[in-house]
Every structure is written in C-alpha cells, then in structure tokens.
Write an enzyme that holds these catalytic residues in place. Structure first.
Site, PDB file in Angstrom:
ATOM      1  N   CYS A  83      18.488 -18.049 -11.101  1.00  0.00           N
ATOM      2  CA  CYS A  83      19.846 -18.472 -11.419  1.00  0.00           C
ATOM      3  C   CYS A  83      19.840 -19.714 -12.306  1.00  0.00           C
ATOM      4  O   CYS A  83      18.836 -20.415 -12.419  1.00  0.00           O
ATOM      5  CB  CYS A  83      20.625 -18.818 -10.150  1.00  0.00           C
ATOM      6  SG  CYS A  83      20.809 -17.459  -9.010  1.00  0.00           S
ATOM      7  N   GLY A 109      19.275 -15.977 -16.086  1.00  0.00           N
ATOM      8  CA  GLY A 109      19.966 -14.905 -15.372  1.00  0.00           C
ATOM      9  C   GLY A 109      20.846 -14.097 -16.297  1.00  0.00           C
ATOM     10  O   GLY A 109      21.683 -14.662 -16.996  1.00  0.00           O
ATOM     11  N   ASN A 186      21.113 -21.988  -6.678  1.00  0.00           N
ATOM     12  CA  ASN A 186      19.883 -21.598  -7.361  1.00  0.00           C
ATOM     13  C   ASN A 186      18.748 -21.766  -6.368  1.00  0.00           C
ATOM     14  O   ASN A 186      18.461 -22.881  -5.926  1.00  0.00           O
ATOM     15  CB  ASN A 186      19.663 -22.486  -8.597  1.00  0.00           C
ATOM     16  CG  ASN A 186      18.350 -22.219  -9.292  1.00  0.00           C
ATOM     17  OD1 ASN A 186      17.718 -21.196  -9.070  1.00  0.00           O
ATOM     18  ND2 ASN A 186      17.926 -23.142 -10.133  1.00  0.00           N
ATOM     19  N   GLY A 187      18.097 -20.660  -5.994  1.00  0.00           N
ATOM     20  CA  GLY A 187      16.999 -20.746  -5.044  1.00  0.00           C
ATOM     21  C   GLY A 187      16.986 -19.574  -4.093  1.00  0.00           C
ATOM     22  O   GLY A 187      17.602 -18.535  -4.348  1.00  0.00           O
ATOM     23  N   TYR A 329       6.705 -21.032 -17.520  1.00  0.00           N
ATOM     24  CA  TYR A 329       7.427 -19.911 -18.123  1.00  0.00           C
ATOM     25  C   TYR A 329       8.944 -20.057 -18.156  1.00  0.00           C
ATOM     26  O   TYR A 329       9.568 -19.800 -19.177  1.00  0.00           O
ATOM     27  CB  TYR A 329       7.064 -18.616 -17.383  1.00  0.00           C
ATOM     28  CG  TYR A 329       7.892 -17.426 -17.796  1.00  0.00           C
ATOM     29  CD1 TYR A 329       7.803 -16.903 -19.083  1.00  0.00           C
ATOM     30  CD2 TYR A 329       8.783 -16.814 -16.915  1.00  0.00           C
ATOM     31  CE1 TYR A 329       8.571 -15.809 -19.474  1.00  0.00           C
ATOM     32  CE2 TYR A 329       9.546 -15.718 -17.289  1.00  0.00           C
ATOM     33  CZ  TYR A 329       9.437 -15.216 -18.571  1.00  0.00           C
ATOM     34  OH  TYR A 329      10.204 -14.152 -18.951  1.00  0.00           O
TER      35      TYR A 329
END
Length: 544
Positions: A83, A109, A186-187, A329
């Site tokens: 996210c 996302g 986010n997570g 990345y």
C-alpha cells in the site's frame, strides 16, 4: 468486565458502520485481470491441537500470511508492495494534493485507490474504486465532491482481503458513538485472525476481509477517552507491521508500529499545511518540504483548527526493524526512505556485488529495468565495465491475458521487455536485477538475450537469495514457490539458463549498513522473523 463497561463496548461495536462511496460502475472502470483470487485466506499455523504455545517458536509454516501471489505466465517475478499512504491537513485543496501524491505512489499499489476528506461542515466523505488512481478519479466530479482542508488517501495491493472487492478498498470510513473516523493502513497484522475471532465472539460484525477493519473495531470498543487514548489502546493490541493515517472532523493522526517496518514521513508546505506520505517522492511532487520520519512507536497528532502538532509515544521502545526491501526494490529511487537516499543504497548494493562476484571477461553491464538500474550502474563503475541500457521496458502493455499457444505467449513477453541488439549481439553480458524470487522473469530475460545474439549471459542479483515469505505486508510467494528455497545456487543457474549466477551475500548486505544492519528486517533472506504470528483461538461455533 463490569456490566457498564460491557454495555459501553457493545454499544460502540454496534454503532461501528463502514461507509463506502463510489459512483455506479466505478469499480469496473479499470478493466484488467487482477493478480489475486477473491479467496479469503485464514491466518493459521499448521500445528496440532494443544501445542500452540510451542508452535510459534518451533514451526514456521509454508504460508502464514493471508497473501496470494500471481503465478500466471506473465506474472512479474517480484514481490508486491502492499500500500501507499498520503495525508494532507491545513490546505483548502487537500483532496487534490492527495490525488497527486497517490499518483506518485502508484507503484505501491495498482488494484484500488481512495480518498476521504473533511468538508466545511465537518462531515467526512469518501470516494473509493478499483483500478489505478487516474481511473478511480478520472471523472473530475469525484474529486470535486471532496472539498475541505484535510484528506487522507490510499493505494493498495491486496495483502489481507480479496483484491477484487470494493469493500476492501481503503481508506475505511466508519461511524461510531463519538463521531466519524477514517483509517488508511500500510502493512500487515500477524495477529489479525486472533483479534478478529475475539471481537466477533463479543458481537462485532465485520463488513470486509481486511485486517485494517480490526483496528476500527478496537477503537470503537475501547473504553478510553479521548480518541488519542483510544488509538493508543487499539495499537497496543496490534502485532506486526502498520503505518496508519487516521482522520476525524478536526484531527489527523499518523501512527507507526514500534518496530518501524513500513515507512512513513512528514513534511510541510509553504502555507503551513502538514503532509504525511509513505515516500518522500510524494512530498516532492506537491511542494512539501521533508521534515522527518514518523518515528517507530510514535503517534503524531495534527489539530486542523490551529495546526498544532503534538507527539505521543505509542508503546515502550522495541528494536527497530525497517524493511530492507524498501531500499532493494519497492521505493522509488528519488525517495529518501529510513533516512537514506534509495538510489545511493542501490548503487552501493551493485558496487558490493561487483566486488564480491565479478564477471571476468564480460563486455557490458545492463540493468533489468527499472528497479535494477542503479545496482547495475554501481556494478559497472566498480568493475570498470561499460554500462548500457540493453533492455527496454514497455510501460503501456498492462497485464496481458494468457494466450492460446506458447509461441504467442513468448511474443507477448517481448512486448514488455525488448532487447537492444546493438548493445547485446556478440557480447558477454552481465545482467543486474534487484532480486530473484520465482525465477520466471530471469529465465525469460536470459532467453531474450540469447535470441538477440548474446555470446554469454551472466546474471547478478543485488540482494541475497529470497528463502522466506514476508509476514509484514509484502506479498511474496509461499516458500515452496521460492526458487532459492527449492534449489542450490547451481540448480537456480541451470533453471534460468545463465552462464553464471551470483547473489549479494547477506554478510555483504549487512556490511553496507554497518552499525545500522541490526535495525533492518531481513527475514525474507535469513528467516529471522522479529514478530511471529499469534495463533488464533478457534472461532466461535456458528448459531443454529
């Protein structure tokens, strides 16, 4: 729990209602094949009854996260980020700034996007939809319906929850007995199922299959006052990775888990507006100056009425465990993440890889676009070899459907990655990629280069072998699908078809970070998980 407390908890739970606002047909505006099935996976450890206490420490199963990974013929051979978050408070164009910030974070996302804004009347309004940010907000009236001085936005890949369901697109907007609250997450929570089972046993009703909804229920059932105390109460019960943005009628809260797995930064615009984002590249786009990270275990509270900023400690200090894959990345190279410039980290990875695993006799170094660029540049500089763009990525093909014959599928691969024959033909080529997960993309690249006339193909990977699934919000394959978990180095080399293969060693990676090495989570390389999943109690029996 006393009768009064129980009644209060039941009242707050019964009044928790999730709201989703989307124009008719908006969830179908972006017609593409999604990477994830609509199946909800249960979070569980595979162990016998009565052995739950020892299981977490003794067994780490093949898949312990509710993730699914695209494994089609054209699936990209990288982990998926979960996210991206943006929040703006104190600017009359808050929702438009959120929209721009989400565009910059689109790489984090691509399956859904949404914005919740506070209007002049103090009411929170939401627009969510499936697809890219530009698709969800392609109709100008959708952003125009979100006026106000504060907004939070979210882009998602599915980690917990079905990808193709509009119900799971964030931010979530809920009403409870003290007003409205929106949350973007986010997570990934490793104790999600355990928490959900307990909440459902106490009468909570869930509208989604997302772990984020658990957070809202915990806030609603908390007996603390004010909302800051409720947020802290809720977060103290969470385990795993979470960077969170909460929005109410008059405040914005930014929260980061005690280990700091996922990034979250704070900036400020010239007009005094405060901005939060997953990466600094989003701040740069909307002319916000980076100020600092939201610290692990910190809650930052911005009051939009006077723009005061306060900070609170969420939980006692825990060892920092920032996700090293953000540097390898996920994050854009023009971002500063965990206080390091991403492009500098990647260049250092490539330089170290050249020192550790040179390619004697090679003629040219080329990156796998786009995330392998800086690692390849570092490799070329350290080895004294020519650096060239030998592969061109086509960014407009989208996700192709599986074609009826292998020959047609092979042609479709060339649409996404095309070799530059003048750079490759007759050469001994070093190909540098950021990571190697399942091996599918690497094998296709090797074939492309050989077909383009490469004399030799030497694959170099600027990270250690991925041998473990992530538990903290990154969508990785099960361990059985990880090629380095199934084969030794020589087996992987034969599988992808290269003349040689080398990874950056874990020790060398740690050496790049020096004294900070212990501050990073490298469980996907080492299987040393900072936080293990909580085994869920059996769900309550269904009513007859």
């Amino acid at each position: 729990m006393g009768m009064t407390a129980a009644a209060a908890a039941a009242t707050s739970t019964s009044r928790l209602l999730l709201h989703h606002h989307a124009a008719a047909g908006s969830d179908r505006r972006h017609q593409h094949q999604l990477r994830y099935p609509a199946t909800q996976y249960a979070l569980s450890l595979r162990c016998g009854s009565g052995r739950r206490e020892a299981a977490a420490g003794a067994l780490l199963p093949d898949r312990v996260t509710p993730f699914s990974y695209g494994v089609g013929e054209d699936a990209d051979d990288h982990p998926r980020e979960e996210c991206g978050l943006v929040g703006v408070v104190g600017d009359p164009d808050a929702s438009s700034l959120c929209y721009l910030g989400l565009q910059k974070l689109q790489h984090r996302g691509e399956e859904g996007a949404g914005i919740v804004a506070v209007g002049g009347d103090g009411k929170l309004k939401s627009v969510t939809g499936l697809g890219l940010v530009a698709d969800v907000f392609g109709d100008p009236s959708r952003l125009a319906s979100l006026p106000g001085p504060a907004a939070i936005g979210h882009v998602r890949y599915s980690t917990a929850g079905a990808a193709a369901s509009l119900r799971n697109v964030q931010p979530f907007l809920a009403g409870y007995r003290f007003g409205q609250v929106a949350v973007a997450h986010n997570g990934n929570l490793v104790n999600y199922q355990a928490l959900r089972n307990k909440l459902e046993a106490r009468g909570s009703i869930f509208n989604t299959s997302s772990d984020t909804e658990v957070i809202l229920h915990l806030i609603a059932t908390s007996l603390s006052r004010p909302l800051l105390a409720r947020v802290c109460d809720a977060c103290e019960r969470l385990a795993g990775a979470y960077s969170l943005l909460f929005l109410t009628a008059d405040k914005m809260f930014a929260v980061r888990d005690p280990h700091g797995f996922r990034p979250l930064v704070m900036g400020r615009r010239r007009n005094g507006a405060v901005v939060f984002a997953s990466e600094t590249c989003a701040l740069d786009l909307i002319d916000a100056t980076y100020e600092r990270e939201v610290q692990p275990g910190e809650v930052v509270v911005v009051d939009r009425r006077d723009m005061s900023v306060a900070s609170a400690c969420l939980v006692p200090h825990r060892p920092r465990r920032a996700c090293v894959f953000e540097h390898i990345y996920f994050s854009l190279p023009n971002s500063v993440v965990f206080s390091h410039a991403v492009h500098e980290r990647r260049t250092a990875f490539g330089r170290a890889l050249a020192e550790e695993s040179p390619a004697p006799g090679a003629d040219v170094v080329i990156p796998v676009p786009d995330s392998g660029f800086y690692a390849a540049l570092g490799f070329a500089r350290a080895s004294g070899l020519e650096f060239q763009q030998g592969l061109i990525r086509w960014h407009y093909s989208g996700r192709s459907f599986i074609q009826p014959t292998q020959a047609i599928r092979d042609l479709a691969v060339k649409l996404k990655l095309a070799p530059v024959r003048g750079v490759i033909a007759g050469k001994s080529v070093v190909v540098v990629d950021d990571s190697l997960v399942r091996g599918t993309t690497s094998s296709k690249i090797v074939r492309l280069l050989r077909d383009a006339g490469a004399r030799e193909v030497h694959m170099r990977i600027a990270s250690p072998p991925v041998v473990g699934s992530c538990l903290y919000g990154i969508d990785t394959p099960s361990e059985g699908e990880l090629i380095s978990n199934r084969m030794d180095l020589e087996g992987v080399r034969r599988e992808i078809g290269s003349d040689s293969l080398a990874f950056l060693s874990l020790g060398k990676l740690h050496g790049i970070y020096g004294d900070e090495a212990g501050d990073y989570c490298d469980a996907c390389f080492s299987r040393k998980y900072p936080v293990l999943p909580t085994l869920a109690d059996p769900a309550a029996e269904s009513e007859e």
